[in-house]
Scaffold this motif. Sequence first.
Motif, PDB file in Angstrom:
ATOM      1  N   GLY A 120      21.676 -64.214 -35.533  1.00 54.67           N
ATOM      2  CA  GLY A 120      22.434 -63.533 -36.588  1.00 54.67           C
ATOM      3  C   GLY A 120      21.885 -62.135 -36.803  1.00 54.67           C
ATOM      4  O   GLY A 120      20.707 -61.973 -37.131  1.00 54.67           O
ATOM      5  N   GLN A 121      22.727 -61.128 -36.611  1.00 48.66           N
ATOM      6  CA  GLN A 121      22.282 -59.750 -36.705  1.00 48.66           C
ATOM      7  C   GLN A 121      22.948 -59.023 -37.874  1.00 48.66           C
ATOM      8  O   GLN A 121      24.101 -59.300 -38.207  1.00 48.66           O
ATOM      9  CB  GLN A 121      22.576 -59.013 -35.398  1.00 48.66           C
ATOM     10  N   ALA A 122      22.216 -58.079 -38.450  1.00 46.40           N
ATOM     11  CA  ALA A 122      22.705 -57.367 -39.633  1.00 46.40           C
ATOM     12  C   ALA A 122      24.049 -56.698 -39.371  1.00 46.40           C
ATOM     13  O   ALA A 122      24.929 -56.706 -40.242  1.00 46.40           O
ATOM     14  CB  ALA A 122      21.676 -56.326 -40.072  1.00 46.40           C
ATOM     15  N   ILE A 123      24.233 -56.138 -38.185  1.00 50.20           N
ATOM     16  CA  ILE A 123      25.482 -55.431 -37.927  1.00 50.20           C
ATOM     17  C   ILE A 123      26.668 -56.390 -37.952  1.00 50.20           C
ATOM     18  O   ILE A 123      27.784 -55.998 -38.322  1.00 50.20           O
ATOM     19  CB  ILE A 123      25.417 -54.653 -36.583  1.00 50.20           C
ATOM     20  N   GLU A 124      26.452 -57.650 -37.601  1.00 50.95           N
ATOM     21  CA  GLU A 124      27.524 -58.637 -37.713  1.00 50.95           C
ATOM     22  C   GLU A 124      27.951 -58.789 -39.167  1.00 50.95           C
ATOM     23  O   GLU A 124      29.152 -58.803 -39.479  1.00 50.95           O
ATOM     24  CB  GLU A 124      27.060 -59.988 -37.171  1.00 50.95           C
ATOM     25  N   ASP A 125      26.974 -58.906 -40.052  1.00 44.41           N
ATOM     26  CA  ASP A 125      27.275 -59.043 -41.477  1.00 44.41           C
ATOM     27  C   ASP A 125      27.994 -57.807 -42.020  1.00 44.41           C
ATOM     28  O   ASP A 125      28.963 -57.914 -42.773  1.00 44.41           O
ATOM     29  CB  ASP A 125      25.981 -59.256 -42.277  1.00 44.41           C
ATOM     30  N   LEU A 126      27.511 -56.631 -41.616  1.00 46.19           N
ATOM     31  CA  LEU A 126      28.064 -55.401 -42.181  1.00 46.19           C
ATOM     32  C   LEU A 126      29.460 -55.109 -41.656  1.00 46.19           C
ATOM     33  O   LEU A 126      30.312 -54.602 -42.394  1.00 46.19           O
ATOM     34  CB  LEU A 126      27.126 -54.227 -41.918  1.00 46.19           C
ATOM     35  N   VAL A 127      29.717 -55.409 -40.404  1.00 48.93           N
ATOM     36  CA  VAL A 127      31.068 -55.236 -39.866  1.00 48.93           C
ATOM     37  C   VAL A 127      32.041 -56.180 -40.583  1.00 48.93           C
ATOM     38  O   VAL A 127      33.162 -55.779 -40.942  1.00 48.93           O
ATOM     39  CB  VAL A 127      31.079 -55.470 -38.345  1.00 48.93           C
ATOM     40  N   ALA A 128      31.627 -57.418 -40.809  1.00 49.02           N
ATOM     41  CA  ALA A 128      32.472 -58.360 -41.553  1.00 49.02           C
ATOM     42  C   ALA A 128      32.653 -57.902 -42.996  1.00 49.02           C
ATOM     43  O   ALA A 128      33.754 -57.999 -43.564  1.00 49.02           O
ATOM     44  CB  ALA A 128      31.868 -59.758 -41.511  1.00 49.02           C
ATOM     45  N   ALA A 129      31.578 -57.395 -43.606  1.00 50.64           N
ATOM     46  CA  ALA A 129      31.658 -56.914 -44.989  1.00 50.64           C
ATOM     47  C   ALA A 129      32.564 -55.693 -45.091  1.00 50.64           C
ATOM     48  O   ALA A 129      33.338 -55.551 -46.060  1.00 50.64           O
ATOM     49  CB  ALA A 129      30.263 -56.577 -45.508  1.00 50.64           C
ATOM     50  N   ASP A 130      32.482 -54.805 -44.106  1.00 51.07           N
ATOM     51  CA  ASP A 130      33.352 -53.624 -44.094  1.00 51.07           C
ATOM     52  C   ASP A 130      34.813 -54.031 -43.966  1.00 51.07           C
ATOM     53  O   ASP A 130      35.690 -53.456 -44.625  1.00 51.07           O
ATOM     54  CB  ASP A 130      32.940 -52.710 -42.941  1.00 51.07           C
ATOM     55  N   LEU A 131      35.087 -55.038 -43.135  1.00 50.15           N
ATOM     56  CA  LEU A 131      36.448 -55.551 -42.998  1.00 50.15           C
ATOM     57  C   LEU A 131      36.926 -56.130 -44.334  1.00 50.15           C
ATOM     58  O   LEU A 131      38.063 -55.868 -44.764  1.00 50.15           O
ATOM     59  CB  LEU A 131      36.484 -56.614 -41.903  1.00 50.15           C
ATOM     60  N   THR A 156      29.085 -48.245 -52.319  1.00 46.86           N
ATOM     61  CA  THR A 156      30.543 -48.409 -52.335  1.00 46.86           C
ATOM     62  C   THR A 156      30.976 -49.836 -52.628  1.00 46.86           C
ATOM     63  O   THR A 156      32.075 -50.053 -53.155  1.00 46.86           O
ATOM     64  CB  THR A 156      31.149 -47.987 -50.994  1.00 46.86           C
ATOM     65  N   ALA A 157      30.137 -50.814 -52.301  1.00 43.91           N
ATOM     66  CA  ALA A 157      30.524 -52.201 -52.535  1.00 43.91           C
ATOM     67  C   ALA A 157      29.306 -53.098 -52.582  1.00 43.91           C
ATOM     68  O   ALA A 157      28.306 -52.847 -51.906  1.00 43.91           O
ATOM     69  CB  ALA A 157      31.472 -52.678 -51.437  1.00 43.91           C
ATOM     70  N   VAL A 158      29.421 -54.141 -53.392  1.00 43.67           N
ATOM     71  CA  VAL A 158      28.443 -55.230 -53.429  1.00 43.67           C
ATOM     72  C   VAL A 158      29.248 -56.513 -53.364  1.00 43.67           C
ATOM     73  O   VAL A 158      30.219 -56.670 -54.126  1.00 43.67           O
ATOM     74  CB  VAL A 158      27.587 -55.214 -54.699  1.00 43.67           C
ATOM     75  N   MET A 159      28.877 -57.394 -52.481  1.00 46.54           N
ATOM     76  CA  MET A 159      29.680 -58.611 -52.353  1.00 46.54           C
ATOM     77  C   MET A 159      28.816 -59.814 -52.012  1.00 46.54           C
ATOM     78  O   MET A 159      27.701 -59.682 -51.492  1.00 46.54           O
ATOM     79  CB  MET A 159      30.759 -58.434 -51.287  1.00 46.54           C
ATOM     80  N   ASP A 160      29.365 -60.976 -52.315  1.00 40.90           N
ATOM     81  CA  ASP A 160      28.700 -62.212 -51.920  1.00 40.90           C
ATOM     82  C   ASP A 160      28.636 -62.262 -50.404  1.00 40.90           C
ATOM     83  O   ASP A 160      29.617 -61.961 -49.716  1.00 40.90           O
ATOM     84  CB  ASP A 160      29.478 -63.419 -52.442  1.00 40.90           C
ATOM     85  N   GLY A 161      27.472 -62.642 -49.874  1.00 41.40           N
ATOM     86  CA  GLY A 161      27.297 -62.671 -48.423  1.00 41.40           C
ATOM     87  C   GLY A 161      27.189 -64.060 -47.840  1.00 41.40           C
ATOM     88  O   GLY A 161      27.074 -64.203 -46.620  1.00 41.40           O
ATOM     89  N   ARG A 162      27.245 -65.098 -48.681  1.00 44.05           N
ATOM     90  CA  ARG A 162      27.093 -66.455 -48.163  1.00 44.05           C
ATOM     91  C   ARG A 162      28.256 -66.817 -47.242  1.00 44.05           C
ATOM     92  O   ARG A 162      28.059 -67.285 -46.114  1.00 44.05           O
ATOM     93  CB  ARG A 162      27.007 -67.457 -49.314  1.00 44.05           C
ATOM     94  N   TYR A 163      29.472 -66.579 -47.715  1.00 40.73           N
ATOM     95  CA  TYR A 163      30.630 -66.926 -46.905  1.00 40.73           C
ATOM     96  C   TYR A 163      30.719 -66.041 -45.664  1.00 40.73           C
ATOM     97  O   TYR A 163      31.096 -66.511 -44.586  1.00 40.73           O
ATOM     98  CB  TYR A 163      31.907 -66.813 -47.737  1.00 40.73           C
ATOM     99  N   ILE A 164      30.348 -64.765 -45.811  1.00 42.05           N
ATOM    100  CA  ILE A 164      30.349 -63.874 -44.645  1.00 42.05           C
ATOM    101  C   ILE A 164      29.383 -64.386 -43.586  1.00 42.05           C
ATOM    102  O   ILE A 164      29.696 -64.400 -42.387  1.00 42.05           O
ATOM    103  CB  ILE A 164      30.012 -62.435 -45.065  1.00 42.05           C
ATOM    104  N   THR A 165      28.194 -64.824 -44.003  1.00 39.11           N
ATOM    105  CA  THR A 165      27.236 -65.399 -43.053  1.00 39.11           C
ATOM    106  C   THR A 165      27.848 -66.595 -42.328  1.00 39.11           C
ATOM    107  O   THR A 165      27.692 -66.755 -41.108  1.00 39.11           O
ATOM    108  CB  THR A 165      25.957 -65.825 -43.779  1.00 39.11           C
ATOM    109  N   GLU A 166      28.553 -67.402 -43.075  1.00 38.32           N
ATOM    110  CA  GLU A 166      29.185 -68.604 -42.522  1.00 38.32           C
ATOM    111  C   GLU A 166      30.180 -68.256 -41.414  1.00 38.32           C
ATOM    112  O   GLU A 166      30.113 -68.793 -40.301  1.00 38.32           O
ATOM    113  CB  GLU A 166      29.888 -69.354 -43.650  1.00 38.32           C
ATOM    114  N   VAL A 167      31.107 -67.337 -41.716  1.00 38.89           N
ATOM    115  CA  VAL A 167      32.193 -67.093 -40.760  1.00 38.89           C
ATOM    116  C   VAL A 167      31.798 -66.138 -39.643  1.00 38.89           C
ATOM    117  O   VAL A 167      32.290 -66.269 -38.519  1.00 38.89           O
ATOM    118  CB  VAL A 167      33.467 -66.602 -41.479  1.00 38.89           C
TER     119      VAL A 167
END
Length: 326
Positions: free
Chosen positions: A299-310, A103-114
């Motif tokens: 840093g956990q994967a679910i943190e990244d995915l919840v932010a990415a989903d948002l 459904t989506a592909v996105m840059d994850g660098r900034y997501i990791t940061e915040v």
Amino acid sequence: MPLWLTESDVRAVLSTTELATMELIDAMESALAALSTGRVAQPVRTAIETADRTFFALMPAFDKAHAILGAKLVTVTPANFAKGLHTHLASISLFDPETGELTAVMDGRYITEVRTAAASAVSVRHLARADAVVLAILGAGVQARSHLAALPCVRNFTEIRAWSPTAANLERFVAEAPASVRAARTAEEAVDGADVVVLATNAVTPAIEDRWVGAGTHVIAIGACRPSQQEIDPALVARANLVVDSKAAALVESGDIVQPIREGRFTPDHVRAELGEIVSGLKPGRRNESEITLFKSLGQAIEDLVAADLAFRRARQSGRGQGLQL
């Protein structure tokens, strides 16, 4: 058709306004609670060492209740700093849990940061003293900036001290920061008397000493994510009320925990709780005003995915991003 979101797109939809930051902090709190109560399927990340201090990692997770399925691919390359490149780079993919479609592909660098700073803010919310007013940040890079933006959302800091081993970086950081931020001459000066201390350096040997940290301090350590690395004086780890984001990960990945256990300083039971357990009310957080609390964040994967989903949901609402035909 999957949606492609560049870093500019992600920045636009995960803006750094106080309201947006608070929403992300709340989302991280919910994600950590879901992880610690077994509502998230997530293995410990798979990491492949490609050079000294350099690795490639896969971080998948699945939250059935919120229909979030995906993975982050991340590289950590400290040598990039000398090339003017980010040391942490990532991409995140989201999938439809029912059909398996991308459904989506996105840059994850900034997501990791915040998301890292947002998770730290959750720890401050639950583990720092309510009257905490002095913040010390060791480091002057990306994570120092993100924590400077996030932590004041959960505590009213009247004094913020910054220190970096690189004078030019520290000078630039303070010049760009609010007036309440001042440069400390040494790491010890920054930490002495601080109520909350953030380790946001690239250190792989201890950047903070036990004797610097006074009673009642909350320490946040976000680096040294491999078993061969340490960023905290082991005596401080042993003295503190130790909280992690994932115990399964901490006992495998964190040199700040793995190495002292091997040395016989403490046992795995010294990890008092996962932050999500405290958020959920399953375990206590700060027990008194004088204890030192330490949040070791890997840093956990679910943190990244919840932010990415948002980010994905906001992008669809605002028309950001580009559809991709695979």
